[in-house]
Enzyme design. Structure first.
Site, PDB file in Angstrom:
ATOM      1  N   TRP A   1       0.812  -1.220   0.000  1.00 46.76           N
ATOM      2  CA  TRP A   1       0.000   0.000   0.000  1.00 46.76           C
ATOM      3  C   TRP A   1       0.842   1.265   0.000  1.00 46.76           C
ATOM      4  O   TRP A   1       0.343   2.354  -0.255  1.00 46.76           O
ATOM      5  CB  TRP A   1      -0.969  -0.012   1.192  1.00 46.76           C
ATOM      6  CG  TRP A   1      -0.309   0.052   2.551  1.00 46.76           C
ATOM      7  CD1 TRP A   1       0.728  -0.696   2.991  1.00 46.76           C
ATOM      8  CD2 TRP A   1      -0.665   0.918   3.641  1.00 46.76           C
ATOM      9  NE1 TRP A   1       1.051  -0.379   4.280  1.00 46.76           N
ATOM     10  CE2 TRP A   1       0.207   0.612   4.717  1.00 46.76           C
ATOM     11  CE3 TRP A   1      -1.620   1.901   3.829  1.00 46.76           C
ATOM     12  CZ2 TRP A   1       0.143   1.267   5.948  1.00 46.76           C
ATOM     13  CZ3 TRP A   1      -1.683   2.549   5.062  1.00 46.76           C
ATOM     14  CH2 TRP A   1      -0.803   2.231   6.103  1.00 46.76           C
ATOM     15  N   ASP A   2       2.147   1.087   0.284  1.00 46.99           N
ATOM     16  CA  ASP A   2       3.046   2.233   0.338  1.00 46.99           C
ATOM     17  C   ASP A   2       2.967   3.077  -0.924  1.00 46.99           C
ATOM     18  O   ASP A   2       3.097   4.304  -0.880  1.00 46.99           O
ATOM     19  CB  ASP A   2       4.501   1.760   0.531  1.00 46.99           C
ATOM     20  CG  ASP A   2       4.636   0.762   1.664  1.00 46.99           C
ATOM     21  OD1 ASP A   2       3.926  -0.272   1.627  1.00 46.99           O
ATOM     22  OD2 ASP A   2       5.447   1.002   2.558  1.00 46.99           O
TER      23      ASP A   2
ATOM     24  N   GLU B   1       0.641  -3.570  12.488  1.00 45.90           N
ATOM     25  CA  GLU B   1       0.630  -5.010  12.207  1.00 45.90           C
ATOM     26  C   GLU B   1       0.954  -5.861  13.431  1.00 45.90           C
ATOM     27  O   GLU B   1       1.039  -7.082  13.329  1.00 45.90           O
ATOM     28  CB  GLU B   1       1.585  -5.310  11.057  1.00 45.90           C
ATOM     29  CG  GLU B   1       1.108  -4.635   9.774  1.00 45.90           C
ATOM     30  CD  GLU B   1       1.992  -4.922   8.567  1.00 45.90           C
ATOM     31  OE1 GLU B   1       3.117  -5.384   8.771  1.00 45.90           O
ATOM     32  OE2 GLU B   1       1.544  -4.671   7.441  1.00 45.90           O
TER      33      GLU B   1
END
Lengths: 506, 506
Positions: free
Chosen positions: A352-353, A494
């Site tokens: 997603w970076d 996370e």
């Protein structure tokens, strides 16, 4: 105590300098001083080898899987930067003898890497050495190196140089043994292919020598051993005279857009001809051309200024430099890896970076690059559809980690073994870190809002966002409270898995 | 000039000594000073790593093929000998600082390898180090190492040690990433398998520490990264005191005879228990037990004496030593590789060398070993039948190169590429160097003539010789002269191919 390893005193000149040779910090400098152009990334390991180094040449989009248990990763391609010098019978090795002066500098404006060393050999003789290296931003396949040696006294210099196909990803070998060729007694070529994804790579290298500016022909041999082709070049040089070796190398693959429709022999010929073209230009012209390209493609397009200390501006430009290195803007079938092309970390996969951290820069400064990155997401839709269907959902569920277009989800299912229990550690991100699907849609919308690129939306954007919406609708669960909930997810933190109604994801 | 690298002045004591550290001669000493026991061969690379080294651990009979284009070879297994020392913050590395004294000795009577170094670090501090290593001749799976460090001044010593699965054969990786385990916070285990032949390997390692003979517990961590498990052990030691680390390691595979009928977890348990047994014995007891085994199995069985210079007798014993290392006498499914187990050359394959050069020693000194080697040839008959049939002949045509029993012919078809023409260079040996079939039959007959082993002949020998004879009969061609001819062969002089009626072969 030792002075700081990295010196920013020339930040105003766009230069970062490594002030001394520190064998315990090889990896840090290899990555920070990395060269590249989005097509390839070349870690800045020194010409001579040291224990603990990590030599990496990564070509965007060439994913391969070593074994069925593993996911695909960018394979560590053959090395063309290892050059071993033997100076009057002694290996040039900074662990021995005495380093009288040392500076390695990266000019982020031009992409030129320079290392200056004055070295006293264990046999007492003194040598002045300069190593230069550039990866052309214009000619995406071209790597050029220059080694200059000036001995204080008359002596014999042997340079060993070629193409080394023994490189691995932490021990995993992605290439076949390949074919080695030697053309016209001067051009080295090595042609292996990846073992699972069946991509042929073509590597070429050639060498040119001068003493005090005059072309010379060294005594040379040719050695082809398993996965390696190299030559030993031997010259005698007078004290105070400078021997210069220029090395030209390139890498092509049959996944390149230029390779479409070509047979492998045709690609080999194309690569060899390009090498000859580079060689006829010479190191300086290639470096200057690449510097101009940096000016045109990056610094003029995104001329960021900061009213503050030189370091701050350097820091921003350093980021721009590295974003240029890591972004395969030349090919919409590719996207940006989480560690760029500067190392094997994250296996070259896209997370997603891209949308959250990197896309905004390109949207505002280079919208055509942003569009290419977002076309990649559109081209990945089949994989996202498949993942959604596999998990019993509708629409498009994007892979947490993404590689080649038809690789689908490439997040490793297990991250090694718990060292105490011996149980495999499951990686939940690929299963339930679902915010990636919203991140991708967010990126598309942000791109559209800033650029107004209706063409993109009509061809790709609306369809992508709609498919993401379908996924979200099917993923929601009605609760006893009469509301819809999003249960059992991993949020961006996370460390916490299996969270209900994670604020970020919702 | 430098003194001779190898010193034989202690030949009378069965000792060969490397007199100085020569980074250009690493390979020579690694192979000459190799350790092993026929089950495994361990090249004597130094504990700390250097560029240009070749670290090899080869386990007999564990052939694997990296890719369909290649033939099987003995895979280079995980390394347990790399131990990196950090002495008061400086890596122990003989390329830097000053070597005040150096001697590495191999005692071929006992199989003990010892390296003594007095080293002055670049920071001026002096350390006395001893490294010892033994591969047990009795306990075929056991490798034991000992590192002793005596600093002149108080200081901190860090030892980094474990199991490294990143080893390759010249870049070809034969193993999967494998599983890593850590038991009871002290036993390291690594379990990969070969990618084509599907052989599981189990590696274990553990460490024990003393200072001045007293057990100590270092500060330690545990690191599991891709293909690697290791710990950093940190201790403070007073000047003049000696820190000793003993490292115990072993390797098992599910191709071992002991592994028959065991599940993989059972084999892992067996290996771990064996490691604990070795650890409880300690380095000295293991080394003494192995030395006794050398006495019993080799020196008493084959007590060759020569009336001449010490060196001559040493030379004969040196050969006996290496023949013991290379011969998998423990398993009749295996034979001797052309480079033994001391390196990757010839891929561990068996050639005619066994029958012509090596078998006589075993026939006269250790006939049970000779019988095992000849049973291997009998067990290989199906492959020899298949090769004969494939080529349109009758009987048994032995492979020119032979590996695992059902591998059949494993001579590479091509030996790289002609560097000038770019054409593949065909290796004719596998096709027409047919004298191997006579060599094998000759070996059987010689064994029988010398030993009178009628049991072998009745069970295996007659059948083998008859099948070879059938091949020869079908291979002969009638000529215009009315004689039978043997055309188109490669004789033992491999520079001449396609020879008719080669004297040796006929």
């Amino acid at each position: 105590m030792n002075s700081a390893l990295l010196d920013f005193s020339r930040a105003k000149d766009w230069i970062i300098t490594e002030t001394r040779f520190d064998p315990t910090a090889l990896g840090k400098v290899e990555a920070n001083f990395c060269l590249g152009n989005g097509y390839l990334g070349l870690r800045s390991a020194t010409e001579e080898r040291y224990p603990g180094e990590t030599r990496d040449l990564l070509v965007a989009g060439t994913f391969d899987r070593f074994s069925p248990e593993e996911v695909t990763e960018l394979p560590n391609a053959a090395d063309v930067t290892n050059i071993e010098l033997t100076l009057d019978g002694v290996r040039f090795d900074l662990m021995q003898g005495e380093i009288l002066s040392y500076a390695r500098s990266l000019n982020i404006r031009t992409g030129l890497l320079t290392r200056d060393v004055v070295w006293r050999s264990p046999n007492g003789k003194r040598y002045t050495l300069r190593f230069e290296r550039v990866v052309s931003l214009r000619r995406l396949h071209t790597i050029a190196l220059r080694v200059s040696v000036t001995p204080d006294e008359d002596g014999e210099i042997v340079l060993r140089s070629g193409i080394d196909g023994r490189m691995t990803n932490d021990g995993s070998q992605h290439f076949t043994e390949g074919q080695t060729r030697y053309y016209d007694r001067q051009y080295q070529q090595f042609v292996p292919r990846t073992i699972q994804s069946d991509i042929h790579f073509v590597f070429d290298a050639s060498h040119r020598f001068t003493v005090e500016g005059e072309a010379v022909e060294p005594k040379s041999d040719i050695n082809i051993v398993r996965r390696r082709i190299f030559s030993n070049f031997t010259l005698r040089v007078k004290g105070g005279q400078t021997l210069v070796m220029e090395k030209f190398a390139n890498v092509y693959t049959d996944r390149d857009k230029e390779a479409e429709g070509l047979t492998l022999p045709e690609l080999q010929e194309l690569a060899l001809n390009a090498l000859k073209g580079d060689e006829s230009l010479g190191f300086d012209a290639l470096a200057e051309d690449s510097a101009r390209c940096w000016e045109e493609k990056v610094w003029r397009r995104a001329p960021i200024e900061i009213d503050g200390p030189d370091f701050d501006l350097f820091a921003i430009r350093f980021v721009q430099y590295h974003m240029q290195l890591m972004t395969p803007a030349h090919d919409r079938r590719m996207n940006i890896g989480a560690k760029g092309l500067s190392g094997e970390g994250y296996k070259g996969h896209t997370f997603w970076d891209t949308e959250i951290f990197l896309l905004p820069y390109f949207i505002f400064c280079m919208p055509e690059v942003a569009r290419s990155l977002e076309e990649y997401r559109y081209l990945s839709l089949p994989g996202a559809h498949a993942k959604a269907a596999h998990n019993g959902f509708e629409g498009a569920q994007y892979p947490w980690e993404s590689a080649w277009l038809d690789d689908g989800e490439v997040t490793p299912e297990y991250l090694g073994t718990d060292i105490l229990t011996g149980q495999l550690i499951k990686v939940w991100s690929g299963f339930i870190e679902i915010h990636i699907t919203a991140d991708v849609a967010f990126g598309v919308w942000q791109y559209y809002m800033c650029t107004g690129d209706q063409d993109y939306m009509d061809k790709y954007g609306y369809e992508l966002i709609l498919d993401c919406a379908k996924f979200w609708l099917s993923r929601l669960e009605p609760g006893e409270d009469g509301m819809l909930h999003m249960n059992n997810v991993v949020g961006p933190d996370e460390y916490k898995e299996h969270v209900n109604d994670n604020a970020f994801t919702n």
